[in-house]
Design a protein around this motif. Sequence first.
Motif, PDB file in Angstrom:
ATOM      1  N   ARG A 385       0.957  -1.157  -0.149  1.00  0.00           N
ATOM      2  CA  ARG A 385       0.102   0.197   0.065  1.00  0.00           C
ATOM      3  C   ARG A 385       0.757   1.242   0.113  1.00  0.00           C
ATOM      4  O   ARG A 385       0.648   2.140  -0.791  1.00  0.00           O
ATOM      5  CB  ARG A 385      -0.822   0.166   1.151  1.00  0.00           C
ATOM      6  N   LEU A 386       1.844   1.183   0.845  1.00  0.00           N
ATOM      7  CA  LEU A 386       2.883   2.450   0.969  1.00  0.00           C
ATOM      8  C   LEU A 386       3.358   2.605  -0.372  1.00  0.00           C
ATOM      9  O   LEU A 386       3.595   3.766  -1.063  1.00  0.00           O
ATOM     10  CB  LEU A 386       3.817   2.021   2.024  1.00  0.00           C
ATOM     11  N   ASN A 387       4.000   1.729  -1.231  1.00  0.00           N
ATOM     12  CA  ASN A 387       4.470   1.935  -2.498  1.00  0.00           C
ATOM     13  C   ASN A 387       3.619   2.221  -3.556  1.00  0.00           C
ATOM     14  O   ASN A 387       4.029   2.940  -4.403  1.00  0.00           O
ATOM     15  CB  ASN A 387       5.215   0.600  -2.848  1.00  0.00           C
ATOM     16  N   LEU A 388       2.338   1.937  -3.388  1.00  0.00           N
ATOM     17  CA  LEU A 388       1.407   2.281  -4.496  1.00  0.00           C
ATOM     18  C   LEU A 388       1.077   3.709  -4.201  1.00  0.00           C
ATOM     19  O   LEU A 388       0.894   4.715  -4.961  1.00  0.00           O
ATOM     20  CB  LEU A 388       0.022   1.336  -4.317  1.00  0.00           C
ATOM     21  N   PHE A 389       0.884   4.259  -2.919  1.00  0.00           N
ATOM     22  CA  PHE A 389       0.684   5.697  -2.670  1.00  0.00           C
ATOM     23  C   PHE A 389       1.946   6.558  -3.164  1.00  0.00           C
ATOM     24  O   PHE A 389       1.762   7.552  -3.595  1.00  0.00           O
ATOM     25  CB  PHE A 389       0.559   5.896  -1.198  1.00  0.00           C
ATOM     26  N   ILE A 390       3.164   6.024  -2.831  1.00  0.00           N
ATOM     27  CA  ILE A 390       4.223   6.746  -3.365  1.00  0.00           C
ATOM     28  C   ILE A 390       4.316   6.805  -4.894  1.00  0.00           C
ATOM     29  O   ILE A 390       4.533   8.016  -5.323  1.00  0.00           O
ATOM     30  CB  ILE A 390       5.665   5.939  -2.853  1.00  0.00           C
ATOM     31  N   MET A 391       3.954   5.870  -5.626  1.00  0.00           N
ATOM     32  CA  MET A 391       3.775   5.713  -7.134  1.00  0.00           C
ATOM     33  C   MET A 391       2.774   6.842  -7.461  1.00  0.00           C
ATOM     34  O   MET A 391       2.927   7.481  -8.348  1.00  0.00           O
ATOM     35  CB  MET A 391       3.789   4.524  -7.745  1.00  0.00           C
ATOM     36  N   ALA A 392       1.510   6.826  -6.952  1.00  0.00           N
ATOM     37  CA  ALA A 392       0.663   7.933  -7.094  1.00  0.00           C
ATOM     38  C   ALA A 392       0.980   9.093  -6.623  1.00  0.00           C
ATOM     39  O   ALA A 392       0.881  10.065  -7.620  1.00  0.00           O
ATOM     40  CB  ALA A 392      -0.772   7.415  -6.347  1.00  0.00           C
ATOM     41  N   TYR A 393       1.787   9.560  -5.758  1.00  0.00           N
ATOM     42  CA  TYR A 393       2.335  10.828  -5.458  1.00  0.00           C
ATOM     43  C   TYR A 393       3.174  11.163  -6.698  1.00  0.00           C
ATOM     44  O   TYR A 393       3.237  12.228  -7.111  1.00  0.00           O
ATOM     45  CB  TYR A 393       2.975  10.614  -4.032  1.00  0.00           C
ATOM     46  N   ASN A 394       4.078  10.144  -6.717  1.00  0.00           N
ATOM     47  CA  ASN A 394       4.990  10.876  -8.033  1.00  0.00           C
ATOM     48  C   ASN A 394       4.498  10.993  -9.443  1.00  0.00           C
ATOM     49  O   ASN A 394       4.878  11.938 -10.121  1.00  0.00           O
ATOM     50  CB  ASN A 394       5.937   9.573  -8.246  1.00  0.00           C
ATOM     51  N   LEU A 395       3.357  10.350  -9.630  1.00  0.00           N
ATOM     52  CA  LEU A 395       2.465  10.672 -10.757  1.00  0.00           C
ATOM     53  C   LEU A 395       2.091  12.043 -10.940  1.00  0.00           C
ATOM     54  O   LEU A 395       2.101  12.684 -11.788  1.00  0.00           O
ATOM     55  CB  LEU A 395       1.515   9.379 -10.917  1.00  0.00           C
ATOM     56  N   GLY A 396       1.594  12.475  -9.705  1.00  0.00           N
ATOM     57  CA  GLY A 396       1.091  13.734  -9.413  1.00  0.00           C
ATOM     58  C   GLY A 396       2.082  14.695  -9.601  1.00  0.00           C
ATOM     59  O   GLY A 396       1.960  15.816 -10.222  1.00  0.00           O
ATOM     60  N   ASN A 397       3.177  14.431  -9.004  1.00  0.00           N
ATOM     61  CA  ASN A 397       4.283  15.368  -8.793  1.00  0.00           C
ATOM     62  C   ASN A 397       4.927  15.561 -10.164  1.00  0.00           C
ATOM     63  O   ASN A 397       5.320  16.786 -10.511  1.00  0.00           O
ATOM     64  CB  ASN A 397       5.302  14.944  -7.827  1.00  0.00           C
TER      65      ASN A 397
END
Length: 463
Positions: A385-397
């Motif tokens: 879950r944490l890794n998926l959240f980080i990837m979603a954050y990176n996509l937005g950033n």
Amino acid sequence: TTGRFSSIIKGKPHIPRRNPMGESKNGNFRVEFDRKLKIEFRGTQVTSDGGLVAIREMDEKLGLTELAEEYLQDKRYGKNIQHEMEGLLRQSLYSRLAGYEDTNDAEGLRNDPGMRAVIGPRALAKSAAGETTVGRFEKEILLEGNNLRNLEGISMRWAEKMDAVRGTKETILDIDSSESPVHGEQEGATYNGHFGMKCYHPLFLFNSHGDCLKAKLRPGNVHSADGWREFLEPVLRHYAGKGVSIKLRGDAAFATPELYELCEELGIDYAMRIKENEKLNKHVEEYAKRPVGRPGKKPIIKYISFQYRAGSWEKERRVVAKIEHHQGELFPRIGYIVTSLQGNKKSVVKFYNHRGTCEQWIKEGKYALNWTRLSCQGFRENEVRLNLFIMAYNLGNIFRTLALPETIKSWSLRTIQLKLIKLGGRLIKHARYYYLLLAETTINEQLWKGIIQKINKICPAPG
């Protein structure tokens, strides 16, 4: 006699019964404050997340989520597989970016036209994955084989692509830890005295553009720097091998001689805050004396540089001290930074102080994406879950740093979520194509055109 006629016989006027909220037989609803206003639910035609299409366009241009087919292993077999790994990863990331952090949100989103459009042609024509399929993807498939490790590999590939697009020759890395509160009996969650709560204690590494290169979930009671070497060293060696100039920043928790020695071995400059002690204070005691007279409203600041060797160090290193005398305070505020930088004293302190941007990015991940919601029972499931959240954050950033026009380039990730992603829209299906009509609110046609033009100008690196 009954009904209307019985009311007439009894001399009472007939009052027709209304359904709650004015519900009619054809599925429309009316509200009491304006009977001319009708409400109708058209879930497969209307979306509240139409702005995801712009992010999906950038994703396609850079080839980001398509890496799922290369990195993630799918052990499913048979003819009944309807959702490929690429589409499942997109659904997990885009739903988080839109603010839907739980797998049970997938059941309502599976027919949302905005979500279906960004996932792929199959989802647009039929539907996205439901709660059961998304849950199996996140809690089972991503735990098989090396898939969890390969999620980190995808994040590093994204970083490489961004370095190529931005022409990165030098970068600043910030390492920091933070708390992720828990509210149940999750595996590995323990009480942390510093934060004063039961939590996880993840570790993060950001670059100077705000991309999170890596994250590691840890139990709540570990030290802030616990496991720093296996977390940080591969990234430092990766960049050093590519000839990229690196500077590393960290707070006092990461001020260890092993980290200094690793940076010096790889030719990496660093600036780390260190805790004050009697030996350090002796180097600055003549500058720490209270100034004569009454201090003004503006603090008196002095910068001192000297060579210092702690008992655990093999050699002397440069230490820069900042001494501040504030009005109404008897003793000065003193901060120490150990560094390999050769700039003037003030510039070293200024460089270190910019580490605060790392804390700001962590706050964005917490409040825009709610990446602290690690609610699975198992520790490894929460790692996923944490890794998926980080990837979603990176996509937005990545979208924020590459695709926003000049007039809105200062938007935070939270603002992008509220003002761009949350665009209402209606999907119309024609014989040969689909038509998505978007609401013109904070994002109008001119701004949308500017976003698409910025995306079209991105030159992705070969491969």
